[in-house]
Motif scaffolding. Structure first.
Motif, PDB file in Angstrom:
ATOM      1  N   ARG A 266      35.045  33.619  37.324  1.00 56.79           N
ATOM      2  CA  ARG A 266      35.808  32.648  38.609  1.00 56.79           C
ATOM      3  C   ARG A 266      35.637  31.005  39.288  1.00 56.79           C
ATOM      4  NH1 ARG A 266      36.340  37.202  43.526  1.00 56.79           N
ATOM      5  NH2 ARG A 266      36.124  38.924  42.456  1.00 56.79           N
TER       6      ARG A 266
ATOM      7  N   ARG B 260      30.171  35.050  39.856  1.00 53.89           N
ATOM      8  CA  ARG B 260      31.103  35.904  41.381  1.00 53.89           C
ATOM      9  C   ARG B 260      30.122  35.537  42.324  1.00 53.89           C
ATOM     10  NH1 ARG B 260      29.943  42.077  41.262  1.00 53.89           N
ATOM     11  NH2 ARG B 260      30.241  42.693  43.894  1.00 53.89           N
TER      12      ARG B 260
ATOM     13  N   SER C 277      45.843  42.422  35.087  1.00 50.02           N
ATOM     14  CA  SER C 277      44.700  41.801  34.864  1.00 50.02           C
ATOM     15  C   SER C 277      44.790  40.297  34.465  1.00 50.02           C
ATOM     16  CB  SER C 277      44.253  42.670  33.580  1.00 50.02           C
ATOM     17  OG  SER C 277      44.915  41.732  32.121  1.00 50.02           O
TER      18      SER C 277
ATOM     19  N   HIS D 141      45.455  39.276  38.035  1.00 52.53           N
ATOM     20  CA  HIS D 141      44.338  39.527  38.901  1.00 52.53           C
ATOM     21  C   HIS D 141      43.156  39.765  38.640  1.00 52.53           C
ATOM     22  CE1 HIS D 141      47.595  40.610  42.452  1.00 52.53           C
ATOM     23  NE2 HIS D 141      48.262  41.048  41.441  1.00 52.53           N
ATOM     24  N   GLU D 142      42.130  40.306  39.399  1.00 51.49           N
ATOM     25  CA  GLU D 142      40.674  40.416  39.050  1.00 51.49           C
ATOM     26  C   GLU D 142      40.751  41.357  38.622  1.00 51.49           C
ATOM     27  OE1 GLU D 142      41.715  39.347  41.107  1.00 51.49           O
ATOM     28  OE2 GLU D 142      41.388  37.008  41.360  1.00 51.49           O
TER      29      GLU D 142
ATOM     30  N   HIS E  86      43.500  36.874  46.900  1.00 49.27           N
ATOM     31  CA  HIS E  86      43.259  36.257  45.667  1.00 49.27           C
ATOM     32  C   HIS E  86      43.916  34.905  45.750  1.00 49.27           C
ATOM     33  CE1 HIS E  86      44.413  34.906  41.124  1.00 49.27           C
ATOM     34  NE2 HIS E  86      45.055  34.848  41.243  1.00 49.27           N
TER      35      HIS E  86
ATOM     36  N   GLU F 141      34.153  42.071  44.469  1.00 43.59           N
ATOM     37  CA  GLU F 141      34.292  42.547  43.357  1.00 43.59           C
ATOM     38  C   GLU F 141      33.569  43.696  43.058  1.00 43.59           C
ATOM     39  OE1 GLU F 141      33.658  40.435  38.668  1.00 43.59           O
ATOM     40  OE2 GLU F 141      34.480  39.212  40.451  1.00 43.59           O
TER      41      GLU F 141
END
Lengths: 193, 351
Positions: A28, A65, B34, B37-38, B81, B88
């Motif tokens: 990310r 993360r 996928s 999105h995560e 998002h 997560e």
């Protein structure tokens, strides 16, 4: 709004979005290069041997993360650490850190641990803070609960023999049974049928 | 008037855009989901799972289903998002698990029917509004470890009052008839595994191609809200007072021990333990109990009377577990229970 202004703003927005380093696939925050450097770094801290190391445990994913969430406002020390170690590697060996041989990587990390890395790469403290930062989060990612993104498939817990989920009775401790067990040849254990 | 028309048009466009976008992504399969999105990790897991031929929409809903919740969830996901607030690992909510239950039943009909007839299909209402039990053992958060483990929140969010004094009521009444131990308690759909072998007449037995333990078997760990594969669950060391008790090495039992667990001293029959001792010591839970229905009667005949000469009517004999006084309780019946004068030594065969 005049057409010229609109076009100027649009061009600036497009240019600014292009100038940002995009994160590596599956990550990310960290770019591809940063991820490779960090992976090489954590791999040297907890290398893969007969057991899984930091790479298999997904420590890079764990740190990425965190940088996207809890450490969102504290990304700068990480960026500096990763840039610094690459600069240090270039100065010493003319290669980025992740392309160095393991021996050279370890030598560089040892210098940082002692705060003796090149001041050109780490002007403040010779890399000591950067080393400690990455070490502490590597340990968290390797030994922590997988729900936080690291310790993939409980690899470190498997190595230590720690069960992923322990067998735990309803009341956890059966005081009466414990007392009974301490007596040799005890004939009456507490049975909750 | 013009502004009003424009607003109505915008609202209509927005309402149509959400399902249209959902449909666009669905048509690209899981890869499209996928990408935006995560869900990369979940998608990769699904690719190697035994459900890899089942499209995402079969379990997670589809744009054309007309479900308002489905579309609302998608809108909220897009918002998360864009704001970078994506949790997560991605987690299913209580309602998602319960919705999936019906979809499992769509394919696994026999297993679902067996589970429905067994004790593990118990509802929230029956479990948590049991006055007799609640008076004896006040409801606590730890109850949710094995019952209602998919519920998001503590016992106080589920039950009122969370004490030994009733009357009790569920704070979310819609949960009353829902299963407290659904399929996802013991099965994880994304776990890597082989496709289920399709048996055909004349082909070798399907079991030859399958894993000894189905890869989906694992415990839904409430703390991490993730399924832990059975291979990572421990089998406890059990003792009958000071004597170590032999336990079957069947790894599937580790799943049973998570909830039918002994107390910390590891004594058989302490807490909720059901470890067999006596003549049945060393047998796996699954030697006798049906996987989904937990019935045992039919399994007795597979061993008896071939393995015993007692001529016991095993199909009708008293094996009640609820009665601690039962001498025939199969979990701890011993030779001496039927032979108080001493177990006769087997006669040597004459040569």
């Amino acid at each position: 709004m005049k057409r010229r202004n609109f076009l100027t703003i649009a061009a600036l927005t497009a240019a600014s979005s292009c100038s940002r380093t995009s994160p590596a696939p599956g990550l990310r925050v960290l770019s591809g290069k940063e991820a490779r450097t960090l992976e090489a770094w954590v791999e040297r801290l907890i290398p893969t041997d007969q057991d899984a190391g930091a790479r298999e445990a997904g420590v890079v994913h764990f740190i990425d993360r965190l940088l996207a969430g809890w450490l969102k406002r504290k990304r700068q020390p990480w960026k500096s650490a990763l840039e610094g170690i690459d600069r240090g590697a270039f100065l010493a060996y003319a290669k980025p850190f992740y392309e160095l041989e393991p021996k050279r990587q370890i030598a560089l990390l040892e210098q940082m641990e002692a705060g003796k890395a090149s001041r050109e790469a780490f002007p403040d403290d010779g890399g000591k803070a950067a080393f400690e930062l990455v070490l502490s989060y590597t340990m968290m990612g390797f030994y922590g609960n997988p729900r936080h993104g690291g310790n993939r498939d409980y690899v470190s817990w498997q190595m230590l023999g720690v069960p992923a989920v322990p067998v735990r009775g309803r009341r956890h401790r059966d005081e009466a049974a414990l007392v009974e067990n301490e007596k040799p040849n005890s004939s009456s254990g507490k049975e909750t049928l | 008037m013009k502004i009003l028309s424009l607003l109505i048009l915008l609202v209509l466009a927005g309402c149509l855009a959400v399902p249209a976008i959902s449909f666009f992504y669905e048509s690209g399969g899981g890869a499209a989901c996928s990408r935006c999105h995560e869900m990369g990790h979940q998608y990769e897991q699904w690719l190697s799972s035994s459900h890899r031929n089942i499209p995402c929409t079969s379990c997670h809903g589809e744009a054309l289903s007309g479900s308002f919740r489905f579309h609302l969830t998608n809108v909220l996901r897009v918002r998360d998002h864009l704001l970078g607030n994506v949790p997560e690992p991605l987690r299913l909510r209580t309602a998602d698990f319960l919705e999936m239950q019906a979809r499992c039943a769509g394919c696994h009909r026999q297993e679902f029917a067996q589970w429905s007839a067994g004790p593990h299909s118990v509802s929230y209402e029956r479990l948590f509004l049991n006055a007799e039990h609640n008076r004896k053992e006040p409801p606590v958060d730890d109850c949710l470890r094995c019952h209602g483990m998919h519920f998001e929140g503590g016992i106080r969010d589920l039950l009122e009052p969370a004490s030994a004094r009733g009357p009790w009521r569920l704070r979310q009444e819609e949960l009353a008839g829902q299963p407290a131990i659904p399929c996802t308690t013991c099965h994880s759909m994304h776990r890597p595994g082989r496709l289920l072998a399709r048996w055909q007449t004349g082909s070798p037995p399907a079991a030859r191609f399958q894993e000894p333990v189905r890869p989906s078997v694992g415990l839904f760990d409430r703390r991490s809200r993730q399924a832990v594969p059975v291979s990572l669950l421990p089998l406890p060391r059990m003792q009958d007072r000071n004597r170590p008790v032999a336990i079957s090495p069947d790894p599937r039992q580790a799943l049973c021990y998570q909830c039918h667990a002994p107390l910390s001293a590891g004594q058989v029959r302490s807490g909720d333990d059901r470890t067999p001792t006596g003549v049945h010591e060393g047998l796996s839970c699954f030697s006798c109990h049906d996987k989904h229905r937990q019935t045992t009667r039919a399994s007795c005949a597979t061993c008896h009377p071939r393995l015993s000469n007692c001529n016991r009517p095993v199909e009708t004999m008293d094996t009640t577990f609820a009665d601690p006084g039962s001498r025939n309780n199969i979990h701890f019946v011993k030779c001496q229970d039927c032979h108080p004068q001493g177990v006769p030594t087997p006669k040597k065969k004459e040569s």
